[in-house]
Design an enzyme around this catalytic site. Structure first.
Site, short mmCIF file in Angstrom:
data_model
loop_
_atom_site.label_atom_id
_atom_site.label_comp_id
_atom_site.label_asym_id
_atom_site.label_seq_id
_atom_site.Cartn_x
_atom_site.Cartn_y
_atom_site.Cartn_z
N LYS A 145 56.60 0.15 -12.34
CA LYS A 145 57.45 1.23 -12.81
C LYS A 145 56.57 2.22 -13.56
O LYS A 145 55.68 1.82 -14.32
CB LYS A 145 58.52 0.65 -13.75
CG LYS A 145 59.50 1.68 -14.30
CD LYS A 145 60.56 1.00 -15.17
CE LYS A 145 61.61 1.98 -15.67
NZ LYS A 145 62.63 1.33 -16.53
N SER A 185 67.37 2.31 -15.05
CA SER A 185 66.35 3.30 -14.80
C SER A 185 65.24 2.83 -13.85
O SER A 185 64.53 3.67 -13.32
CB SER A 185 65.71 3.72 -16.13
OG SER A 185 65.04 2.64 -16.73
N SER A 199 68.21 -1.80 -17.48
CA SER A 199 67.44 -1.10 -16.44
C SER A 199 66.70 -1.97 -15.44
O SER A 199 66.16 -1.45 -14.47
CB SER A 199 66.44 -0.15 -17.10
OG SER A 199 67.10 1.03 -17.45
N1 GLN Z 1 71.38 2.88 -18.72
C1 GLN Z 1 70.90 2.64 -20.04
C2 GLN Z 1 70.48 3.94 -20.66
O1 GLN Z 1 70.62 4.93 -20.05
C3 GLN Z 1 69.80 1.64 -20.04
C4 GLN Z 1 68.47 2.19 -19.68
C5 GLN Z 1 67.37 1.17 -19.79
O2 GLN Z 1 67.62 -0.02 -19.84
N2 GLN Z 1 66.16 1.68 -19.86
O3 GLN Z 1 70.01 3.99 -21.76
#
Ligand code: GLN
Length: 493
Positions: free
Chosen positions: A78, A153, A177
């Site tokens: 990532k 994400s 994420s």
């Molecule tokens: N969807 C969540 C957010 O937007 C989690 C994102 C993540 O785990 N990096 O913050």
């Protein structure tokens, strides 16, 4: 014979060790496949020379007879992990072309184990989002239906594994994420206990929540990767736990008869789509067949996890992102007046809308007069959410439920509705706030033939048990073996 991209990490490693295929051949195969499927938008950076250099080094180690479960196996990171050999952007224009002078600890641990990096994977900007549409570069397409989001994400990681552009990938999970994109793309992913993996070199979003973890096709591969990724890093991450690296494959195959699976009633309310519910219910029945017992539990503050998370995570983000000021890192506006004007123009140009929104929320909840009402209050409720889990774990060994309320939605459908995105995190946020390990295991298909993930949450340090519970399920089911159209033979090399 199966194609190289059809093999799991464990299968590939066996072939590499037996010298049936070289690391260079393997890397070339996946690079060509990645290029053939560039339209998915999964990769942000590839560098053939860098990859092949790593593969040659792995071949040299294999030649000496060295045996290591990841030696020569290609993976992709990532783009939130900094890497020496590739640019590191965090999906943001702020870090366009940024080159790190060092590797993240997770990256160097995997490299030491012999894994070969195929490239950097697309993600929501600074890991803020649930659909990958917040990437400053391009959205990622879901290999099961390219008109849909892959989740986020870590959307690039999930899509790349699902489409078999890489056998495995790293992801990070702050509020879901790893688990949510794994669920949306039909792959397996695990977020370990907070502190298991070092955060050094992981571009920070919300430091008290951020954790690295692997995404792969099955639980066995996740166990192999997680074993290499975790371990103490006392000099570089003070929150990394002082616990020796563990072999998470050691319990794979253990019987799960008598295992008590807690079913939180709050995870099965009106907000859960019928198709997701049906798949999750089917998985729970399968567990009963395997000898597990289902027990009803309650996590009474599940709904509160949304406001709590969306106060704490932006608060930490607003602090972490202050370093992107046009001086210390990355982008700087070309034209400006005084210093303040330079800061303002740099940040206005470099950050996307969602990142700006989070910084504004974060600075607001931390500001004098609001701190007690929002930030402090959220910290108190966070503590209670963690306590609720400890209460629940008196009655069960693992907790199971959906990862997300729906299957993957259409690209664009929720792009202008941040609150709709936040609400969809409801089932992943509680474990994040409590710092507990959680995973997503493919458990069926819902509307539009889209994958559904089963979430398994364990108590602290129970990764081996979780991975085994997932492994037993995967021995009895074939959801993780299904291949999306974009990953099927014929779609590229
Ligand atoms: N969807 C969540 C957010 O937007 C989690 C994102 C993540 O785990 N990096 O913050």
């Amino acid at each position: 014979m199966s194609e190289l991209h059809d093999l799991t990490v464990a299968e590939l490693a066996a072939k590499l060790t037996a010298r049936e295929v070289s690391a260079v051949e393997t890397a070339r195969h996946f690079l060509a496949r990645g290029a053939a499927h560039a339209a998915l938008g999964a990769y942000l950076a590839v560098d053939e020379e860098a990859t092949l250099g790593q593969a040659r080094a792995a071949d040299a180690r294999l030649e000496t007879g060295e045996q290591s479960p990841l030696l020569g196996v290609p993976i992709a990171h990532k783009d939130i992990f900094v890497t020496l050999d590739f640019p590191s952007t965090a999906g943001s224009k702020m870090l366009q072309d940024y080159r790190s002078p060092f590797d993240a600890t997770v990256v160097s641990r995997l490299a030491a184990a012999g894994a070969v990096t195929l490239g950097k994977l697309n993600c929501d900007e600074f890991a803020m989002g649930s659909s990958n549409e917040n990437s400053a570069y391009r959205p990622v397409r879901n290999p099961w239906d390219t008109s849909r989001v892959p989740g986020g994400s870590s959307g690039g990681s999930a899509a790349a594994v699902a489409a078999r552009l890489t056998p495995a990938a790293t992801g990070t999970d702050t509020g879901g994420s790893i688990r949510q994109p794994a669920s949306f793309c039909g792959v397996t992913g695990i977020k370990p206990t907070y502190g298991r993996a070092s955060r050094y070199g992981m571009i920070a979003f919300a430091s008290s929540l951020d954790q690295a973890g692997p995404m792969a096709r099955d639980a066995q591969d996740c166990a192999l990767l997680l074993s290499a990724m975790c371990g103490p890093d006392p000099d570089r991450d003070s929150t990394s736990l002082d616990m020796p690296a563990e072999d998470f494959t050691c319990s794979l195959g253990d019987a799960i008869e008598g295992m008590r699976i807690g079913i939180p009633r709050e995870f099965f309310g009106a907000g859960l789509a019928a198709d997701v519910r049906a798949a999750v219910d089917g998985a729970l029945k399968e567990y009963q067949k395997l000898g597990a017992k289902l027990v009803e539990i309650t996590l009474p503050r599940t709904e509160l996890s949304i406001p709590v998370y969306y106060i704490i995570a932006p608060a930490e983000a607003s602090s972490n992102l202050s370093r992107f000021d046009g001086v210390k890192f990355g982008h700087r506006a070309r034209q400006y007046g005084d210093l303040m004007d330079m800061y303002q123009k740099t940040r206005a140009e470099g950050f996307g809308d969602e990142v700006k929104r989070r910084i504004m929320i974060g600075t607001y909840v931390l500001s004098h007069g609001y701190y007690d009402a929002y930030y402090l209050q959220a910290q108190k409720v966070r503590r209670m959410i963690a306590a609720d889990f400890q209460q629940a774990f008196r009655d069960c060994d693992v907790i199971a439920g959906p990862v997300a309320p729906t299957v993957a939605w259409k690209i664009g459908e929720r792009a202008d509705d941040p609150v709709a995105n936040y609400l969809a995190d409801i089932f992943t946020l509680p474990a994040s706030l409590a710092g507990l390990p959680g995973m997503s295991v493919p458990c069926g298909f819902g509307a539009g033939g889209m994958p559904v993930g089963l979430q398994l949450i364990g108590n602290y340090f129970s990764e081996a048990r979780l991975l085994n519970a997932a492994h037993r399920f995967q021995l009895a089911t074939d959801f993780h073996l299904r291949v999306p159209a974009a990953g099927a033979a014929g779609g590229g090399p």
